[in-house]
Structure formats: C-alpha cells, structure tokens
Design an enzyme around this catalytic site. Sequence first.
Site, PDB file in Angstrom:
ATOM      1  N   LYS A   1       1.018  -1.284  -0.208  1.00  0.00           N
ATOM      2  CA  LYS A   1      -0.019  -0.186   0.080  1.00  0.00           C
ATOM      3  C   LYS A   1       0.885   1.401  -0.368  1.00  0.00           C
ATOM      4  O   LYS A   1       1.492   1.643   1.083  1.00  0.00           O
ATOM      5  CB  LYS A   1      -1.047   0.119   0.921  1.00  0.00           C
ATOM      6  CG  LYS A   1      -2.213   1.412   0.987  1.00  0.00           C
ATOM      7  CD  LYS A   1      -2.695   1.589   2.540  1.00  0.00           C
ATOM      8  CE  LYS A   1      -1.999   2.100   2.744  1.00  0.00           C
ATOM      9  NZ  LYS A   1      -1.522   3.680   2.048  1.00  0.00           N
TER      10      LYS A   1
ATOM     11  N   GLU B   1       9.656   1.141  10.677  1.00  0.00           N
ATOM     12  CA  GLU B   1      10.698   2.135  10.664  1.00  0.00           C
ATOM     13  C   GLU B   1       9.960   3.852  10.708  1.00  0.00           C
ATOM     14  O   GLU B   1       9.484   3.602   9.935  1.00  0.00           O
ATOM     15  CB  GLU B   1      10.929   1.753   9.308  1.00  0.00           C
ATOM     16  CG  GLU B   1      12.341   0.530   8.996  1.00  0.00           C
ATOM     17  CD  GLU B   1      13.309   0.106   9.892  1.00  0.00           C
ATOM     18  OE1 GLU B   1      13.910   1.094  10.277  1.00  0.00           O
ATOM     19  OE2 GLU B   1      13.449  -1.068   9.952  1.00  0.00           O
TER      20      GLU B   1
ATOM     21  N   CYS C   1      13.797  10.765   6.689  1.00  0.00           N
ATOM     22  CA  CYS C   1      14.042   9.958   7.741  1.00  0.00           C
ATOM     23  C   CYS C   1      14.905   9.807   8.707  1.00  0.00           C
ATOM     24  O   CYS C   1      15.507  10.362   9.809  1.00  0.00           O
ATOM     25  CB  CYS C   1      13.506   8.504   8.039  1.00  0.00           C
ATOM     26  SG  CYS C   1      14.815   6.974   6.721  1.00  0.00           S
TER      27      CYS C   1
ATOM     28  N   GLU D   1      10.355  15.888  15.255  1.00  0.00           N
ATOM     29  CA  GLU D   1      10.974  15.107  14.024  1.00  0.00           C
ATOM     30  C   GLU D   1      10.315  16.791  13.400  1.00  0.00           C
ATOM     31  O   GLU D   1       8.961  16.751  13.421  1.00  0.00           O
ATOM     32  CB  GLU D   1       9.600  13.769  13.661  1.00  0.00           C
ATOM     33  CG  GLU D   1      10.783  14.085  12.186  1.00  0.00           C
ATOM     34  CD  GLU D   1      10.465  12.534  11.876  1.00  0.00           C
ATOM     35  OE1 GLU D   1       9.431  12.437  11.255  1.00  0.00           O
ATOM     36  OE2 GLU D   1      11.211  12.435  11.044  1.00  0.00           O
TER      37      GLU D   1
HETATM   38  P1  NAD Z   1       2.416   8.138   7.589  1.00  0.00           P
HETATM   39  O1  NAD Z   1       2.789   7.593   9.326  1.00  0.00           O
HETATM   40  O2  NAD Z   1       1.247   9.228   7.996  1.00  0.00           O
HETATM   41  O3  NAD Z   1       1.646   7.131   7.062  1.00  0.00           O
HETATM   42  C1  NAD Z   1       2.900   6.704   5.939  1.00  0.00           C
HETATM   43  C2  NAD Z   1       2.170   4.817   5.826  1.00  0.00           C
HETATM   44  O4  NAD Z   1       0.812   4.357   6.195  1.00  0.00           O
HETATM   45  C3  NAD Z   1       0.856   5.958   4.827  1.00  0.00           C
HETATM   46  O5  NAD Z   1       1.274   4.611   3.771  1.00  0.00           O
HETATM   47  C4  NAD Z   1      -0.251   5.789   5.155  1.00  0.00           C
HETATM   48  O6  NAD Z   1      -1.981   5.989   4.218  1.00  0.00           O
HETATM   49  C5  NAD Z   1       0.182   4.492   6.259  1.00  0.00           C
HETATM   50  N1  NAD Z   1      -1.310   4.639   7.500  1.00  0.00           N
HETATM   51  C6  NAD Z   1      -2.041   5.217   7.668  1.00  0.00           C
HETATM   52  N2  NAD Z   1      -2.802   5.542   9.389  1.00  0.00           N
HETATM   53  C7  NAD Z   1      -2.539   4.089   9.265  1.00  0.00           C
HETATM   54  C8  NAD Z   1      -3.348   2.964   9.468  1.00  0.00           C
HETATM   55  N3  NAD Z   1      -3.958   3.300  10.707  1.00  0.00           N
HETATM   56  N4  NAD Z   1      -2.872   1.582   9.242  1.00  0.00           N
HETATM   57  C9  NAD Z   1      -1.805   0.723   8.729  1.00  0.00           C
HETATM   58  N5  NAD Z   1      -1.956   2.376   8.209  1.00  0.00           N
HETATM   59  C10 NAD Z   1      -1.850   3.827   8.197  1.00  0.00           C
HETATM   60  O7  NAD Z   1       3.514   8.728   7.210  1.00  0.00           O
HETATM   61  P2  NAD Z   1       3.967   9.793   6.703  1.00  0.00           P
HETATM   62  O8  NAD Z   1       3.873  10.988   6.356  1.00  0.00           O
HETATM   63  O9  NAD Z   1       3.237   9.607   5.154  1.00  0.00           O
HETATM   64  O10 NAD Z   1       5.696   9.676   6.067  1.00  0.00           O
HETATM   65  C11 NAD Z   1       6.902  10.273   7.188  1.00  0.00           C
HETATM   66  C12 NAD Z   1       6.928  10.164   8.207  1.00  0.00           C
HETATM   67  O11 NAD Z   1       7.333   8.272   7.410  1.00  0.00           O
HETATM   68  C13 NAD Z   1       7.971  10.569   8.502  1.00  0.00           C
HETATM   69  O12 NAD Z   1       7.781  10.709   9.618  1.00  0.00           O
HETATM   70  C14 NAD Z   1       9.017   9.683   8.057  1.00  0.00           C
HETATM   71  O13 NAD Z   1      10.273   9.797   9.030  1.00  0.00           O
HETATM   72  C15 NAD Z   1       9.087   8.165   8.527  1.00  0.00           C
HETATM   73  N6  NAD Z   1       9.846   7.848   7.216  1.00  0.00           N
HETATM   74  C16 NAD Z   1      11.169   6.516   7.867  1.00  0.00           C
HETATM   75  C17 NAD Z   1      12.303   6.014   7.282  1.00  0.00           C
HETATM   76  C18 NAD Z   1      12.620   4.788   8.636  1.00  0.00           C
HETATM   77  O14 NAD Z   1      13.413   4.397   7.472  1.00  0.00           O
HETATM   78  N7  NAD Z   1      12.535   4.584   9.625  1.00  0.00           N
HETATM   79  C19 NAD Z   1      11.733   6.300   6.173  1.00  0.00           C
HETATM   80  C20 NAD Z   1      11.169   6.977   5.272  1.00  0.00           C
HETATM   81  C21 NAD Z   1       9.734   7.714   6.159  1.00  0.00           C
END
Ligand code: NAD
Length: 481
Positions: free
Chosen positions: A176, A251, A285, A385
């Site tokens: 997804k 992650e 990230c 963050e």
């Molecule tokens: P987000 O948590 O809003 O969304 C991530 C994904 O989760 C999306 O596909 C979203 O649709 C889905 N999602 C949302 N609610 C959900 C639920 N209740 N159940 C299942 N899935 C759900 O994050 P974002 O804004 O898309 O991304 C930015 C974040 O990602 C930042 O905090 C960044 O640091 C982190 N990130 C971490 C890494 C790593 O390797 N540690 C890598 C890239 C990004």
Amino acid sequence: MLLGSDHMRMLINGEWTDSDGGEIREVIDPATLELLDIVPEATREDVSKAVEAAADCFPSWSAIASRERGRLLYHAAQRTRESLPDLAALLSREQGKPLIEAKGEILGYINVLEYFHSVSGSLQGSYLEIPGVGDGLVTHDPLGVCAAIIPWNVPALTMAWKVAPALLTGNTVVLKPAPTTPLTNLKLASILHDAGLPKGTLNVICGDGVPAGECLAMHPLVEKISFTGSTEVGRRVASNAGRALKKVSLELGGSDPAIICSDVDLEKTAKEIVSARFYNCGQACTSLKRLYVMEDVADHLEELLKESISAIKIGRGLEPGVGMGPVHSAIQLEHIESQLRSWKDEGEGRLVLGGGRPQTELPGHFLQPTLVRDPSERSRLLREEVFGPILPMMTVRDLDEALERANSSPYGLGASIWTRDIHRIRKAVNGFQSGRVWVNMHLRVPVEIPFGGCKASGIGQENGLAVLQEYLRTKTVVLGQ
Ligand code: NAD
C-alpha cells in the site's frame, strides 16, 4: 497520464483494477498543484481480494527455488533501468523532488533489487549433531502474505526495501503506497509483473490509512506487517498487530543529531551538512535534523552554512538546476510552519536565514531553506521530528555536552560525528543512542548493511542479510537416534 478511462489502476491478482466502491483519489503535483492522475480508493472488499490473491499464490511462489526468485528481481531491475528517465520524471512530479534526486532514488531501487538477487543463494538452513539426543535441523520458512505499508517521501526506495526481501524469501505481498504518491509505485509494480512475476505474487492497493491501510494490516490472512511511516501511526499499527499477534517491523520517524568537532575541514563539512539536511526538502527519515557544533568554530560554520544554503535554487523538480522542490503537501507545510511559529513564540535563539515562503510564480507548497541558531532544547524544533527544510544549529562546549543533548530526543534513528580524532569517534559511536552512526558523513543508507532505529524510531531492520530473517519463520527439527 490522463483522466477518464486511461487512469492508473490498482494491481490485484495480476489485473489492473478499479475500486469496488468506485471512489477515486486525485494525485496532485505539489509544485504546480496540477492534477496528475486519479487512482481508485480501495475499499475493505478490494483489500480482501488483494490479500486473498496473495494467499492463493503463496504455495506455488514459495515452492520456487530462491535463486529463481532472485533472477526475476534481477530481470525487473534491468527493465526498470530501461525506463529510468520516465520513472524519474514521474517520481519528481508526484513527490516534488528535483529530477536528479528522483533519478538517484530510482537507481537506488534498482540497486536494492540487484543486491537481493546477489544474495539469493544465501538462504540456508543448518544442521547440528546433538550428542545424546540426535540430529538438530534448523529451517527458515517464508511466512505467507506480507503487508508492505510505505510513506510518500522516498516511495520507490521504501518499496524496494520491503518488496525485494519479502519476495526473495518466498512470501507474497500486498503493497500500500502513500495516498499522495501511488503512481511511481504502480509503474514499478507493473515492471515487476512484466518481468515475469506470477499473478497475485505482488498486489498494489491504493488509499489512505483508513480504511485501506488498517484493513490490510488487520486482515486475518496477513502474517507480517512491514510498516514505514510516522511514529504516531507506527504505534497504532503496532498495537493492532499486537492484539492480532502478527509479526511486525516498524521503520519510523527520526530527529538525527550531528556533532561537529573543531578539527574538521569546515568548508567541506558545511556543504555536506547542507546536502544532508536539505536533500528531498528535508523530508528524509535520516535527514540531519539537529546540529551540535563546538563553540570555537560555530560562528565560522554559521557563515559557511549561510553561504551554501543561500545558493540553493528552489523550484519545480523538473526545472534544470533546481536544488530543492516544494514541501510535499499543504498539511505538511502547515505542520512545519506551526513548529517554526512555536519556536518564534518561545523567543529563544535567532533566525539566521529563511523562515518564510519564497518568492515564486508557482502556486505549490514552497518554504525557504531555514537556519535557526540556538533554540532551547525544549523547543518543538528539537523535541519533535521536523520533516522539512529547517536546520537548528546549537553551540556546545565539549563532546560530553553534545552527546547528552543529542541523546535527549525521543528518537533514535541515525546520528553522526564529524572529526578526525579516533578517541572522539570511539566515544561517540559508543555514546549515541541510535540504530545507525555515521562518521564524517550522514544520510547514506547502503543496502548491504542492516538499517533500523531504536527508541521511538522503530523496531526491526531493513536491508542487509539481517532483513531476510524478518520475512522468515524459524522451524527446528530434532531427529531421534
Ligand atoms: P504516515 O505514518 O502518515 O503514513 C505512512 C503510511 O501508513 C501511509 O501509506 C499511510 O496511508 C499509512 N497509514 C496511515 N494510517 C494507517 C493505519 N491506521 N493503519 C495502517 N496504515 C496506515 O507517514 P508519512 O507522512 O507518509 O511519512 C513520513 C514519516 O515516515 C516520517 O515520520 C519519516 O521519518 C518516516 N520514514 C521513516 C523511514 C525509516 O526508514 N525509518 C523511512 C522513510 C520515512
């Protein structure tokens, strides 16, 4: 890309599919606010179809030799390379990043597929003679259907980090993408499919967290959830997974500190700091998010940073020479601006550069690259963050103070130490509370070694041979004498 009958669809059981519910979602260029495409919004029923398709083909896919599965990843990597210019342009348009960064990300995707092909012969069990008992066998079996849920900041790379090891180990996948960046992921899935991936092995559903993400993660046939995203959503995914006793890896967010000692080449270091902070408009990230600098070089470094940051050309990712695109969405921009406002209201520290919206003809979500000096450790800029182009720089007396302040964040993803002194390097490597430590560099995530966070940055590992175990179940056999 067109509206009407020619829009992008979800991939379910090898077919390009619209949603059962008929709802759609618009994908918008964050620089121009143009409509790029529409995609279907998955319902609970769509999610079930995708998971069932993945479950149906699991027995045949897992029975194939891992070398064969690896070869398929390799073929897909070669086909992806043939489409590099188109894929990079698409990624730049839907995410907002400069074309050069988008190209780098697609090359990174290809590299990850090639890496997992190269280790496809290393999936092995083991044998042990146990005196007085018999023979011990240890086997590693694939889990079944894995859910891969990914964010919008590096959609191609995070797809590769999950899909390649999951498929190589014999699992089937439902991916997804983030709701705002599904297009590159769908194209990459179609290339994998055209490279010979059997129907149903990789399915892609579109939509947001609710209902799509949550229905996927909670589906009874899903054995493992591999999630990359924010810490807030990660906690929710983990608690759902805990109730259902599903295997989960997370992650999550980061607020990476860097410590700059007095003995470095300041000019070179300033340039590297700027690229580690402002790459992808600060939306990585592992971006360098907090800078701790020894007091005797702080003022000089501030001047060099100002010079380097001022030279960044802001604009649409596809324009030549652009070094920084827009923030990805209006919601993100509003969030970052609220973090800046809170800091200004606190009245501690000094704005060195930026802090507002740049002059541009474009209607997108642009923010100036911003340098802030000496906010207090209580500031939201340091406690939270900051997923955007803001660099807070703090002055410290010595390495002990720097390490204490670096570790005061709830996050523990990456951290870096910049010095030529081996004693300071040792002290920092031992002292940082983080999953990754860089020395004289930041941000790079080579696929060859494991990567994962501690504290609020996550659980589990991506990359390296270590990730293979995340997609396998250990079974042991004791053969009597
Ligand atoms: P987000 O948590 O809003 O969304 C991530 C994904 O989760 C999306 O596909 C979203 O649709 C889905 N999602 C949302 N609610 C959900 C639920 N209740 N159940 C299942 N899935 C759900 O994050 P974002 O804004 O898309 O991304 C930015 C974040 O990602 C930042 O905090 C960044 O640091 C982190 N990130 C971490 C890494 C790593 O390797 N540690 C890598 C890239 C990004």
